[in-house]
Every structure is written in C-alpha cells, then in structure tokens.
Design a protein around this motif. Structure first.
Motif, PDB file in Angstrom:
ATOM      1  N   LYS A   2      28.076  47.428  59.398  1.00 46.84           N
ATOM      2  CA  LYS A   2      29.041  46.488  58.768  1.00 46.84           C
ATOM      3  C   LYS A   2      29.897  47.138  58.360  1.00 46.84           C
ATOM      4  N   ASP A 118      34.135  37.164  68.358  1.00 42.94           N
ATOM      5  CA  ASP A 118      32.591  37.468  68.007  1.00 42.94           C
ATOM      6  C   ASP A 118      32.678  37.315  66.539  1.00 42.94           C
ATOM      7  N   ASN A 120      34.570  38.443  64.212  1.00 44.19           N
ATOM      8  CA  ASN A 120      34.884  39.717  63.540  1.00 44.19           C
ATOM      9  C   ASN A 120      36.167  39.525  63.062  1.00 44.19           C
ATOM     10  N   TRP A 121      36.714  40.236  61.907  1.00 40.41           N
ATOM     11  CA  TRP A 121      38.002  39.998  61.469  1.00 40.41           C
ATOM     12  C   TRP A 121      38.924  41.392  62.206  1.00 40.41           C
ATOM     13  N   THR A 135      39.474  46.347  63.416  1.00 38.41           N
ATOM     14  CA  THR A 135      38.424  45.328  63.410  1.00 38.41           C
ATOM     15  C   THR A 135      37.331  45.710  62.346  1.00 38.41           C
ATOM     16  N   THR A 137      33.811  43.760  60.080  1.00 34.54           N
ATOM     17  CA  THR A 137      32.847  42.666  60.300  1.00 34.54           C
ATOM     18  C   THR A 137      32.910  41.660  59.103  1.00 34.54           C
ATOM     19  N   HIS A 138      33.628  42.107  57.771  1.00 30.13           N
ATOM     20  CA  HIS A 138      33.890  41.396  56.558  1.00 30.13           C
ATOM     21  C   HIS A 138      35.228  41.552  56.000  1.00 30.13           C
ATOM     22  N   ASN A 349      31.538  35.616  56.418  1.00 27.39           N
ATOM     23  CA  ASN A 349      32.009  36.906  56.235  1.00 27.39           C
ATOM     24  C   ASN A 349      33.167  37.155  55.510  1.00 27.39           C
TER      25      ASN A 349
END
Length: 443
Positions: A2, A118, A120-121, A135, A137-138, A349
């Motif tokens: 993460k 996916d 993801n940010w 990239t 995850t949150h 997220n």
C-alpha cells in the motif's frame, strides 16, 4: 504493497502524514509551498496563505491543539489565542518532532488525480517545470478550503480598487483611504478593525445580521465557557450561550447593526472583541447590504450612497479540488455527502482530511480523522456497509441546521464531531511515535 499519496502539508496534511507513518505505511506527500504550515505561512504578497499581519486564531489554544503534540509540548507561555507566527512555528515543530520532512516533496503542484483500471490513483505532479505521473493505492486529500476566493456579485461597476480579503495583508496601504469592507464574518470584522486604525474612514456592509461573540467571557476563552455547558442539550446550550452574549454585549441595534434573524448556530459565529468597541468610538461605520455600484460610489439597499477608494470583499472561499475532473468530484457549489466528512460512498481508497468547518477549531478533528483513515487503510477498521445511506444522512441530518449558503455545507459541531470520530478508535488508544523510520523520497 500500500502506497499513500497525501496532498498538502498544512495543519491537516501533517497530522495525516504522521498517523499514516505511525501505521508503517509508505507515504509520499506533495505541497506547493516551501515549508510546512499551509495557510499559516504568512507572506506579504498574495499567495496560498489567507492570514494577514495581525491574525490570531479565533479558538482557544486548549481546544485547538493536537492530542499527540500539545502547545505545552511545543513551547511554554503560548497565549490563549496564538498569533499566526506562533501557529506556523507550532506546525513546523510538530513536523520536526515526528520527523515528517523526509516524506514531503515541497514546491510540487498536484495537477491531476484519476483512477486507473485497477482502481489505483494516477497522480500527476509538476516540480521545477517537469511533469510526471506516479501511482498510489490510496489518496488522502488535505488541500484546505480557505485559498480560492469567492467574490460577491452586485450590479454595476466599481471603479475604485477592489480586492478580496485573501489579498489583504496589512493595514498600511489603507492609510488615509475611504474603505468599505463587505461581510460580517471573522475576516471582515478583523479587516474593518485593522483598517480603521489608519484609514480616513472605514465602513462595514452586512447583508444580514450576525452575532458577535467576544473572545472572553467571565475571564475565560468563550469556547471554554461553551465547553462547560456540554451537559446541556445542544438547543438549550445555544439558548444559554446566546443569552449570555446578549447580556454582556447588548443587542446589535445599540451599535447600529442589523439584528440576526436566525438562532445562534444557524450561521457561523463571528469571534471578535474589537468591532463593537470601534463602532461605538466612531472608527467603524455600519452599512446595510449593497444594491449596486456606480463608479467609485456604492448605493446601499436603504437608499444611502457613499464614495469609497477601496472595497475589501470578505465573502468567503470556494471549496475546490482542481486536481479532480469536474465530472468526477465537484463540491464547489453543492452538498458534501461524505461520511464523517471524509469518506466517499463509492471510492474506498479516497479520504478527505480537514474538509469540514467546525464551530470551533479544525485541527483536533482532522487529527482524529487521520487516525481513522490510517486504520481503514491498514484494515484495522472496516467501513460500514451502508455507506451510501450514511453519506446521504450527512446531508439530510447535519449536526446543526444552518441557513443555506455555500459556507454552511460542511459545518459540524466541534464536540459532537470529536466524539463521533473517537467511536472508531480503540478505547485504550495511546499516541505513539511513528514506528516507521524516516526514508529519503525517491526523486
């Protein structure tokens, strides 16, 4: 793995970073300033900051400090209402104490954030003229909500100097000028008081009646006195508080001001000890709402008219997230359906920290939001399953029913909000120093 992106290193951003790192998460924070502090980094030139030369906080230090690092931890002798410089140093001391600087990339503008396939940010940043994508995850949004000015819209054209309180920095440029301040909030009353010290004449225009609450009641900060009434139901607490202020200060009519038509709490209270004094000493002159402009003249709704050199519009700010597409998230002119003022019903997220306006101070609530967010990301706390209903309830059942204006879409009751957030933290929770060691951020 993460990986968490934090946007902003102001008062909300640094407590978000601290509490995320506390859980051993991989954190990168971006801030467009050169230092920690956000809005509290005073600059004489127009900048992100909205504070001016004489700004002091309007909530007492006791109810404005982080529980993990109090004002007593920072420095002895901090007054009840610290200045902007004391607050800046407090936030920077917090960042040093918890070794947060290695996690922050300064002079970095977040240009765009979007979800990929996916979920993801993809965060697009610009630093030193170089644009790059990263990239995560949150995403934790802490960009504040006192930086994009909202301007009033009146008919006609004013040919004198017109500025927003965001541009006001010191009183000296107003020396010997005729000044009109628009607004009845905290900034408006402060600007009126400060300019009246040097101006030829300062007037203040209200579109409705506001309640002026003194900073001290019975020798105590007024929010501490209010805290002592917490045993009462909220409606009764507001009545008692309103009667106390009315008893000590008298009615607005005695000062030539409009009477408020709504109960205490229906609008954000104005905390000021000097405006009423200045009105009664003939240093500030009350005016009603504006009807229209005509050259350097302002025509008011009561038919009076007067010429001014400068108008300062203290008319609030727009809730803005310029890094999101408008069709994705836009709270600038709408309701804000976020559970706990931080959780979106759909995007698990995504977190907003400090995007609320308490009847009190933001920072203690932001700190608790950060703790809840950190536990949600690590899986120690599970989001409720009925998130959509809870988010809608945030709009239909606010803590306090206020008049419908753009300013009142994110209001919370300070004490109720803190209590609500603490429900999602362990009862035996004890603040700890970050477990993760500070790491150098990869360029």
């Amino acid at each position: 793995m993460k990986k968490v992106c934090v946007i902003g290193a102001g008062p909300s951003g640094i407590t978000a970073i601290k509490n995320l790192v506390d859980k051993g998460l991989d954190v990168v924070a971006y801030d467009n300033n050169e230092e920690v502090g956000g809005n509290w980094i005073y600059n004489e030139k127009a900048s992100h900051s909205s504070v001016f030369e004489t700004t002091h906080i309007i909530s007492s230090k006791t109810l404005s400090q982080y529980q993990d690092y109090t004002f007593d931890d920072f420095e002895a002798g901090i007054p009840d209402y610290p200045s902007h410089d004391q607050l800046r140093r407090y936030f920077q001391a917090y960042a040093r104490h918890f070794d947060l600087y290695p996690y922050i990339q300064f002079n970095t503008l977040v240009k765009h954030c979007q979800l990929d396939e996916d979920k993801n940010w993809i965060v697009t940043i610009e630093r030193d003229g170089v644009v790059s994508d990263h990239t995560f995850t949150h995403l934790v949004v802490c960009n504040g909500h006192h930086w994009l000015p909202r301007y009033p819209d009146y008919p006609g054209e004013f040919t004198g100097k017109f500025l927003h309180s965001h541009e006001y920095k010191k009183s000296e440029p107003f020396r010997d000028k005729s000044v009109l301040v628009i607004g009845g909030g905290n900034s408006a009353c402060d600007v009126a008081v400060e300019t009246s010290r040097v101006s030829q004449k300062t007037s203040i225009s209200w579109r409705r009646g506001y309640r002026i609450v003194p900073k001290f009641l019975f020798g105590q900060p007024s929010d501490i006195v209010n805290q002592g009434l917490m045993f009462l139901p909220r409606w009764l607490r507001f009545i008692v508080s309103g009667l106390t202020v009315r008893l000590l200060s008298g009615s607005n009519e005695k000062y030539g001001l409009q009477m408020p038509k709504s109960r205490l709490g229906a609008t954000h209270p104005t905390i000021n000890d000097e405006l009423l004094y200045k009105l009664r000493h003939g240093k500030v002159f009350p005016k009603v709402d504006i009807a229209r402009y005509k050259g350097n003249e302002v025509i008011f709704k009561d038919g009076s008219r007067e010429s001014f050199d400068i108008i300062v519009a203290c008319t609030g700010y727009i809730l803005a997230h310029p890094f999101f597409d408008k069709n994705f998230i836009d709270y600038s002119e709408s309701e804000v359906p976020l559970y706990l003022k931080m959780l979106h019903s759909e995007y698990e997220n995504l977190f907003f920290i400090g995007m609320f306006q308490p009847l009190g101070c933001i920072w203690p609530g932001a700190e608790l939001q950060a703790k809840v967010a950190a536990r949600a990301i690590t899986g120690e706390w599970q989001r409720p399953k009925n998130m959509e209903a809870l988010c809608r309830r945030e709009v239909t059942h606010p803590h306090i029913r206020q008049i419908k204006t753009a300013r009142h879409t994110i209001t919370v009751d300070y004490h109720q909000f803190v209590k609500q957030l603490k429900k999602y933290l362990p009862k035996d929770y004890v603040s700890k120093q970050p477990k993760a060691k500070a790491h150098a951020i990869a360029e």
